[in-house]
Write a protein that holds these residues in place. Structure first.
Motif, PDB file in Angstrom:
ATOM      1  N   ASP A 129       0.831  -1.199   0.000  1.00  0.00           N
ATOM      2  CA  ASP A 129       0.000   0.000   0.000  1.00  0.00           C
ATOM      3  C   ASP A 129       0.867   1.251   0.000  1.00  0.00           C
ATOM      4  N   ALA A 130       1.906   1.235   0.844  1.00  0.00           N
ATOM      5  CA  ALA A 130       2.788   2.399   0.915  1.00  0.00           C
ATOM      6  C   ALA A 130       3.545   2.597  -0.395  1.00  0.00           C
ATOM      7  N   TYR A 131       3.992   1.490  -1.002  1.00  0.00           N
ATOM      8  CA  TYR A 131       4.699   1.609  -2.274  1.00  0.00           C
ATOM      9  C   TYR A 131       3.794   2.198  -3.356  1.00  0.00           C
ATOM     10  N   TRP A 132       2.565   1.699  -3.453  1.00  0.00           N
ATOM     11  CA  TRP A 132       1.658   2.206  -4.469  1.00  0.00           C
ATOM     12  C   TRP A 132       1.341   3.680  -4.234  1.00  0.00           C
ATOM     13  N   PHE A 133       1.183   4.057  -2.967  1.00  0.00           N
ATOM     14  CA  PHE A 133       0.896   5.453  -2.669  1.00  0.00           C
ATOM     15  C   PHE A 133       2.062   6.346  -3.104  1.00  0.00           C
ATOM     16  N   LEU A 134       3.297   5.963  -2.771  1.00  0.00           N
ATOM     17  CA  LEU A 134       4.463   6.741  -3.189  1.00  0.00           C
ATOM     18  C   LEU A 134       4.587   6.768  -4.701  1.00  0.00           C
ATOM     19  N   PHE A 135       4.287   5.641  -5.337  1.00  0.00           N
ATOM     20  CA  PHE A 135       4.356   5.580  -6.788  1.00  0.00           C
ATOM     21  C   PHE A 135       3.386   6.583  -7.414  1.00  0.00           C
ATOM     22  N   TYR A 136       2.168   6.643  -6.897  1.00  0.00           N
ATOM     23  CA  TYR A 136       1.190   7.580  -7.432  1.00  0.00           C
ATOM     24  C   TYR A 136       1.567   9.029  -7.127  1.00  0.00           C
ATOM     25  N   VAL A 137       2.198   9.277  -5.985  1.00  0.00           N
ATOM     26  CA  VAL A 137       2.661  10.629  -5.679  1.00  0.00           C
ATOM     27  C   VAL A 137       3.716  11.066  -6.691  1.00  0.00           C
ATOM     28  N   LEU A 138       4.651  10.169  -7.006  1.00  0.00           N
ATOM     29  CA  LEU A 138       5.661  10.483  -8.024  1.00  0.00           C
ATOM     30  C   LEU A 138       5.021  10.698  -9.392  1.00  0.00           C
ATOM     31  N   GLU A 139       4.039   9.863  -9.716  1.00  0.00           N
ATOM     32  CA  GLU A 139       3.350  10.016 -11.003  1.00  0.00           C
ATOM     33  C   GLU A 139       2.559  11.319 -11.041  1.00  0.00           C
ATOM     34  N   LEU A 140       1.991  11.706  -9.904  1.00  0.00           N
ATOM     35  CA  LEU A 140       1.259  12.975  -9.821  1.00  0.00           C
ATOM     36  C   LEU A 140       2.209  14.144 -10.060  1.00  0.00           C
ATOM     37  N   GLN A 141       3.376  14.097  -9.439  1.00  0.00           N
ATOM     38  CA  GLN A 141       4.355  15.163  -9.632  1.00  0.00           C
ATOM     39  C   GLN A 141       4.782  15.246 -11.090  1.00  0.00           C
ATOM     40  N   ASN A 142       4.972  14.086 -11.721  1.00  0.00           N
ATOM     41  CA  ASN A 142       5.386  14.061 -13.119  1.00  0.00           C
ATOM     42  C   ASN A 142       4.279  14.593 -14.033  1.00  0.00           C
ATOM     43  N   SER A 143       3.019  14.242 -13.724  1.00  0.00           N
ATOM     44  CA  SER A 143       1.892  14.730 -14.529  1.00  0.00           C
ATOM     45  C   SER A 143       1.746  16.239 -14.414  1.00  0.00           C
ATOM     46  N   LEU A 144       1.921  16.758 -13.194  1.00  0.00           N
ATOM     47  CA  LEU A 144       1.835  18.212 -13.002  1.00  0.00           C
ATOM     48  C   LEU A 144       2.956  18.920 -13.754  1.00  0.00           C
ATOM     49  N   ARG A 145       4.147  18.342 -13.686  1.00  0.00           N
ATOM     50  CA  ARG A 145       5.278  18.944 -14.396  1.00  0.00           C
ATOM     51  C   ARG A 145       5.021  18.957 -15.902  1.00  0.00           C
ATOM     52  N   ARG A 146       4.491  17.895 -16.427  1.00  0.00           N
ATOM     53  CA  ARG A 146       4.207  17.804 -17.862  1.00  0.00           C
ATOM     54  C   ARG A 146       3.168  18.840 -18.270  1.00  0.00           C
ATOM     55  N   TRP A 147       2.092  18.945 -17.491  1.00  0.00           N
ATOM     56  CA  TRP A 147       1.026  19.893 -17.792  1.00  0.00           C
ATOM     57  C   TRP A 147       1.562  21.324 -17.789  1.00  0.00           C
ATOM     58  N   ARG A 148       2.353  21.659 -16.776  1.00  0.00           N
ATOM     59  CA  ARG A 148       2.883  23.023 -16.676  1.00  0.00           C
ATOM     60  C   ARG A 148       3.840  23.338 -17.812  1.00  0.00           C
ATOM     61  N   ASN A 149       4.631  22.350 -18.240  1.00  0.00           N
ATOM     62  CA  ASN A 149       5.562  22.599 -19.338  1.00  0.00           C
ATOM     63  C   ASN A 149       4.828  22.865 -20.647  1.00  0.00           C
ATOM     64  N   ILE A 150       3.765  22.107 -20.897  1.00  0.00           N
ATOM     65  CA  ILE A 150       2.988  22.346 -22.124  1.00  0.00           C
ATOM     66  C   ILE A 150       2.297  23.702 -22.054  1.00  0.00           C
ATOM     67  N   GLN A 151       1.793  24.056 -20.873  1.00  0.00           N
ATOM     68  CA  GLN A 151       1.210  25.396 -20.710  1.00  0.00           C
ATOM     69  C   GLN A 151       2.248  26.471 -20.986  1.00  0.00           C
ATOM     70  N   ARG A 152       3.477  26.262 -20.521  1.00  0.00           N
ATOM     71  CA  ARG A 152       4.555  27.229 -20.745  1.00  0.00           C
ATOM     72  C   ARG A 152       4.812  27.431 -22.239  1.00  0.00           C
ATOM     73  N   LEU A 153       4.845  26.331 -22.991  1.00  0.00           N
ATOM     74  CA  LEU A 153       5.088  26.432 -24.427  1.00  0.00           C
ATOM     75  C   LEU A 153       3.932  27.127 -25.140  1.00  0.00           C
ATOM     76  N   ARG A 154       2.701  26.743 -24.799  1.00  0.00           N
ATOM     77  CA  ARG A 154       1.535  27.345 -25.466  1.00  0.00           C
ATOM     78  C   ARG A 154       1.435  28.838 -25.168  1.00  0.00           C
ATOM     79  N   LYS A 155       1.741  29.216 -23.928  1.00  0.00           N
ATOM     80  CA  LYS A 155       1.662  30.633 -23.569  1.00  0.00           C
ATOM     81  C   LYS A 155       2.670  31.455 -24.375  1.00  0.00           C
ATOM     82  N   ARG A 156       3.860  30.918 -24.529  1.00  0.00           N
ATOM     83  CA  ARG A 156       4.883  31.636 -25.300  1.00  0.00           C
ATOM     84  C   ARG A 156       4.464  31.756 -26.761  1.00  0.00           C
TER      85      ARG A 156
END
Length: 425
Positions: A173-200
């Protein structure tokens, strides 16, 4: 030229593998990175899982441009790109159910060719599908993280089986939770980077094809390697648990002074059971999913004075940390029942024993609510030990208060000092 759409270098010795330290959708940083690799004689050849493969060659300055499309290009369209000076290099694809295609083109640094994209506003429109997908993925991962946290952690820690979860709970349970936290961070980073490109691009400014990617790569490194390491650790733990379960979950001979099993024996508490075959029983040993070691001892004999049946149950939990043992012991006493080896014991009636022999001790006197059993619960450091002891259940039902009190006091006066000696030894 065009057969390289599906082609990879046949000789792996001609390729160098590099970890992808940016998402493929970070167009400006990847273009800059590919160009720097070409100056070192490494030219992008194909992509793998979390990695990029570069073909070895003669170093020279090369410009790379990336195009994001919703469909594959035809050979005629690739020929048009080639006639304009942009030669096809690599194709990568994302999300098979709603695909996005990344085309990478290259040309010589000194070639006098027009830019692949001359209209930033039009290029911003080409990123709309990518932006919607990244936003959707972020919210899906966020929802999944909350579900995992709610169902696998929070709901169990606040249920009436909290003790069972802390000592036997599923460590994955703890491993899956940490895995999803890392995936959440990666998804947020991806979304923000695409927003950065589109805004420019939407502001009419073209992408910076020489963008500094070093700082972004350093930040990505903080989490990029954690995910595969987490997967490897989870698989190693699961494999170890399966091995230990197959080797240890079996009846063994009764322990004789095992240092990691502080068990008090029935013959030490009850007189007249010192014969070679006076006491029978068995013991069990297993690792739990929470990282604890659980040892159980069951003994039985006939009382030589009365001929009544005597039964003795001991369970010892050795938890990874003293703090975990403290939390688990509080959970044990906070639950109305403790489910032991063969029965459930009424912990709601437990009273604390005044002692300095162990960190904490509680007892339950024989009564109708606990099937006329005596129970002792002890915590000392990383150890939690539960002991239950009773003779033929019908004897307690006479209601003789003196017998019940003697029965309880005899156990407390003998068990606790012996158990404390073994715990501290």
């Amino acid at each position: 030229m065009f057969d390289r759409v599906e082609h990879r270098a046949e000789d792996e010795n001609l390729c160098v593998r590099k970890w992808m330290l940016d998402d493929i959708c970070d167009l400006d940083r990847n273009e800059s990175w590919f160009s720097d690799m070409a100056e070192q004689g490494l030219f992008i050849d194909h992509f793998g899982f979390w990695s990029a493969y570069f073909r070895k060659g003669m170093p020279h300055k090369t410009r790379y441009r990336m195009d994001v499309l919703s469909r594959k290009l035809t050979e005629d369209e690739l020929s048009l790109y080639d006639s304009c000076g942009w030669h096809f290099a690599v194709l990568d694809q994302e999300t098979y159910w709603n695909p996005v295609y990344y085309y990478i083109f290259q040309t010589d640094e000194n070639a006098t060719v027009p830019e692949l994209h001359t209209d930033p506003m039009e290029q911003a429109q080409s990123l709309r599908k990518l932006h919607r997908g990244s936003r959707r993925d972020f919210w899906l991962v966020l929802a999944a993280t909350f579900i995992i946290a709610g169902l696998s952690v929070v709901s169990r820690l606040y249920s009436d089986r909290r003790f069972d979860y802390l000592v036997n709970g599923n460590v994955t349970d703890a491993y899956w939770f940490l895995f999803y936290v890392l995936e959440l961070q990666n998804s947020l980073r991806r979304w923000r980077n695409i927003q950065r490109l589109r805004k420019r691009l939407a502001g009419g400014e073209p992408l910076d094809h020489h963008a500094d990617y070093h700082a972004a790569h350093r930040r990505y490194l903080l989490t990029a390697y954690l995910k595969p390491l987490l997967c490897a650790a989870m698989m190693a733990v699961l494999l170890a648990q399966l091995i230990f379960a197959s080797l240890d979950y079996a009846a063994r001979p009764l322990p004789e002074g095992a240092p990691d099993f502080p068990a008090v024996r029935l013959a030490e508490v009850h007189d007249g059971l010192d014969g070679p075959n006076a006491v029978c029983g068995e013991s069990y040993h297993e690792w739990t999913w929470a990282g604890a070691v659980e040892d159980r001892l069951y003994e039985y004999a006939d009382d030589p004075e009365t001929g009544m049946r005597l039964e003795w149950y001991t369970t010892c939990y050795r938890l990874p940390f003293a703090k975990t043992a403290d939390l688990a012991f509080d959970a044990l006493l906070g639950e109305p029942w403790y489910r032991g080896i063969s029965d459930a014991y009424w912990t709601a009636a437990a009273t604390q024993v005044e002692t300095d022999l162990v960190d904490e001790a509680w007892e339950v006197a024989p009564g109708a609510e606990n099937s006329w059993q005596y129970a002792l619960y002890v915590r000392d450091g990383r150890y939690i030990v539960t002991v239950s002891y009773y003779s033929d259940r019908s004897t307690g039902r006479t209601g003789d208060a003196t017998v019940t009190e003697t029965f309880r006091d005899r156990c407390t006066e003998k068990i606790l000092p012996l158990l404390a000696q073994r715990l501290n030894g």
